[in-house]
Design an enzyme around this catalytic site. Structure first.
Site, PDB file in Angstrom:
ATOM      1  N   PHE A  12       0.817  -1.214   0.000  1.00 25.15           N
ATOM      2  CA  PHE A  12       0.000   0.000   0.000  1.00 25.15           C
ATOM      3  C   PHE A  12       0.851   1.264   0.000  1.00 25.15           C
ATOM      4  O   PHE A  12       0.376   2.350  -0.366  1.00 25.15           O
ATOM      5  CB  PHE A  12      -0.946  -0.003   1.208  1.00 25.15           C
ATOM      6  CG  PHE A  12      -0.337   0.441   2.505  1.00 25.15           C
ATOM      7  CD1 PHE A  12      -0.468   1.749   2.939  1.00 25.15           C
ATOM      8  CD2 PHE A  12       0.362  -0.445   3.310  1.00 25.15           C
ATOM      9  CE1 PHE A  12       0.085   2.173   4.142  1.00 25.15           C
ATOM     10  CE2 PHE A  12       0.909  -0.043   4.508  1.00 25.15           C
ATOM     11  CZ  PHE A  12       0.772   1.267   4.929  1.00 25.15           C
ATOM     12  N   LYS A  13       2.117   1.138   0.377  1.00 26.93           N
ATOM     13  CA  LYS A  13       2.985   2.316   0.418  1.00 26.93           C
ATOM     14  C   LYS A  13       3.213   2.921  -0.967  1.00 26.93           C
ATOM     15  O   LYS A  13       3.624   4.079  -1.082  1.00 26.93           O
ATOM     16  CB  LYS A  13       4.328   1.958   1.045  1.00 26.93           C
ATOM     17  CG  LYS A  13       4.241   1.268   2.410  1.00 26.93           C
ATOM     18  CD  LYS A  13       3.764   2.197   3.485  1.00 26.93           C
ATOM     19  CE  LYS A  13       3.654   1.508   4.836  1.00 26.93           C
ATOM     20  NZ  LYS A  13       4.913   1.190   5.475  1.00 26.93           N
ATOM     21  N   ASP A  14       2.942   2.134  -2.029  1.00 24.33           N
ATOM     22  CA  ASP A  14       3.131   2.667  -3.384  1.00 24.33           C
ATOM     23  C   ASP A  14       2.226   3.867  -3.652  1.00 24.33           C
ATOM     24  O   ASP A  14       2.607   4.773  -4.394  1.00 24.33           O
ATOM     25  CB  ASP A  14       2.856   1.573  -4.427  1.00 24.33           C
ATOM     26  CG  ASP A  14       3.966   0.534  -4.504  1.00 24.33           C
ATOM     27  OD1 ASP A  14       5.138   0.910  -4.364  1.00 24.33           O
ATOM     28  OD2 ASP A  14       3.652  -0.647  -4.708  1.00 24.33           O
ATOM     29  N   ALA A  44       3.941   6.908  -1.781  1.00 27.57           N
ATOM     30  CA  ALA A  44       5.317   7.179  -2.200  1.00 27.57           C
ATOM     31  C   ALA A  44       5.380   7.672  -3.639  1.00 27.57           C
ATOM     32  O   ALA A  44       6.110   8.629  -3.949  1.00 27.57           O
ATOM     33  CB  ALA A  44       6.169   5.931  -2.028  1.00 27.57           C
ATOM     34  N   THR A  59       7.744   0.465   3.559  1.00 28.34           N
ATOM     35  CA  THR A  59       7.892   1.877   3.182  1.00 28.34           C
ATOM     36  C   THR A  59       9.140   2.093   2.337  1.00 28.34           C
ATOM     37  O   THR A  59       9.101   2.760   1.301  1.00 28.34           O
ATOM     38  CB  THR A  59       7.982   2.769   4.441  1.00 28.34           C
ATOM     39  OG1 THR A  59       6.729   2.756   5.107  1.00 28.34           O
ATOM     40  CG2 THR A  59       8.310   4.202   4.060  1.00 28.34           C
TER      41      THR A  59
END
Length: 428
Positions: A106-108, A111, A139
């Protein structure tokens, strides 16, 4: 125009989004919060045909005084160019798969969007930044992938040596343009402390440092979008969200989405053995009485002192937090059992973090009989955790090309002790 103030000194003049984004952490060590939250019509997300369209509309309201719509749209569409499907599991229980981006986490979302926004402002200012990022697993790879090759940005990445999975480590250390990786001989909290100390160290004040952890407000605003997209896929109406939680950035994104106008009666904060926040919600500890970090199967959530607690506490206060957020602690045995049950009942392979969330949903339903639909955020692809999948299910985790190709790439990493002095040697 939405402006941003430090959680530790709200009386100082607030900053623009661009200034808060590029600074990352306030000079006093506080985190930036908006001085107001735009109220959006539900049509902003319910009439959208894609997540990227939600992003264009919603971020457009936050940033309309700083980025022309014609510039914002290609940024958002390039960043959010992957699917975000909602999968039904059982009556009123859904999984929102947030792992279809390039690093399968989900960090995509945050970021990639943040990298492009930062590059946009830096290019126009003729400036550069060194991004310091601490990671407990996902992350760092999302930041390294999202920021790599951006002309005005260099990334310095810290992760706890031996405390991430083999697959996660490989994602962190493959050689990328403009990225330096460091294995810290300590915990994630040590990594996070080193980053914070570097920001306020006088010997580093001349360096153009910034952050890409969820301490940066630029990470959080894009994370509001998939909450709204989930509601769009369910056709509107009230939805509860269960958030596998560590540093509390993902939960903060959901809170911001709800404060914009989304109908979320209850959030569920699903934690592993690192249980400060559920303890706080239950009144067992006071604010900031953090615990030491414990290693678990759901390692990306192994955070004893969650940074974004400061944001949530400043934004809502103890009483409102405790009324709105329900928390629980899911230990490793219960995580493995929930992985087994989910696979046996639904044929669905959940990563350990998602399983923590699904176990929390089962407990919440049993405790409250609340019939409101619940969406669990599935934060990472199970292929990133082959050992846990094998331990729980006795099968091999599904293969993913994005991970398989990593093993043929060159790596670059240095091991350092858990001190800001060690980090400073490399930064200077």
């Amino acid at each position: 125009m939405v402006r941003y103030f430090s959680t530790r000194d709200p009386h100082k003049p607030p900053l623009s989004f661009a200034e808060a984004l590029l600074k990352g952490l306030a000079p006093d060590g506080g985190l930036y919060l908006p001085d107001r939250i735009p109220t959006l019509s539900p049509s902003a997300w319910l009439e959208a045909s894609s997540l990227a369209e939600v992003g264009v509309k919603v971020l457009g309201e936050w940033l309309k005084e700083e980025i022309p719509a014609a510039d914002l749209e290609p940024i958002v569409r390039d960043a959010l160019n992957f699917p975000c499907p909602l999968v039904p599991l059982s009556e009123g229980v859904y999984v929102l798969e947030l792992f279809h981006g390039p690093t399968l986490s989900f960090k995509d979302f945050g970021a990639r969007t943040m990298a492009r926004l930062m590059q946009y402002f830096l290019a126009r200012r003729g400036e550069r930044r060194i991004i310091l990022v601490a990671t407990s697993g996902d992350t760092g790879s999302a930041v390294a992938d999202g920021f790599a090759g951006q002309d005005n940005i260099e990334v310095v990445l810290l992760y706890p040596k031996g405390k991430v999975s083999d697959v996660q480590e490989r994602q962190l250390i493959v050689r990328r343009k403009g990225v330096r990786s460091f294995a810290v001989e300590g915990s994630f909290d040590d990594c996070q402390r080193m980053v914070k100390e570097a920001f306020v160290d006088p010997q580093l004040s001349h360096l153009p440092l910034s952050s890409a952890n969820s301490i940066n407000i630029g990470r959080l605003l894009p994370q509001t979008l998939y909450y709204l997209w989930a509601a769009r896929q369910l056709g509107g109406g009230a939805v509860n969200f269960c958030v596998p939680s560590g540093n509390l950035g993902n939960l903060t994104g959901g809170i911001l989405a709800a404060l914009m106008g989304q109908d979320v009666p209850r959030f569920l904060a699903a934690h592993n053995a690192n249980h400060f926040f559920p303890d706080f919600l239950a009144g067992r500890v006071e604010a900031y009485q953090f615990h030491p970090t414990l290693a678990t199967l759901s390692n990306a959530m192994d955070v004893g002192a969650p940074s974004n607690f400061e944001r949530l506490y400043t934004l809502l206060g103890a009483d409102r937090l405790r009324a709105w957020v329900w928390g629980t602690v899911v230990l490793d045995d219960a995580t493995l059992e929930r992985m087994r049950q989910t696979y046996a009942q639904h044929g669905y392979i959940a990563c350990p973090h998602t399983a923590v969330g699904l176990e929390a949903v089962a407990r919440y339903r049993a405790a409250t009989a609340d019939p409101t639909p619940i969406v669990t955020l599935s934060t990472a692809h199970p292929a990133k955790f082959p050992e846990a999948v094998a331990q729980a299910l006795g099968i091999q985790a599904p293969k993913e090309a994005a991970l398989e190709e990593l093993w043929g790439r060159e790596v670059a990493v240095k091991t350092i002790p858990p001190t800001v002095e060690a980090l400073k040697q490399h930064l200077l």
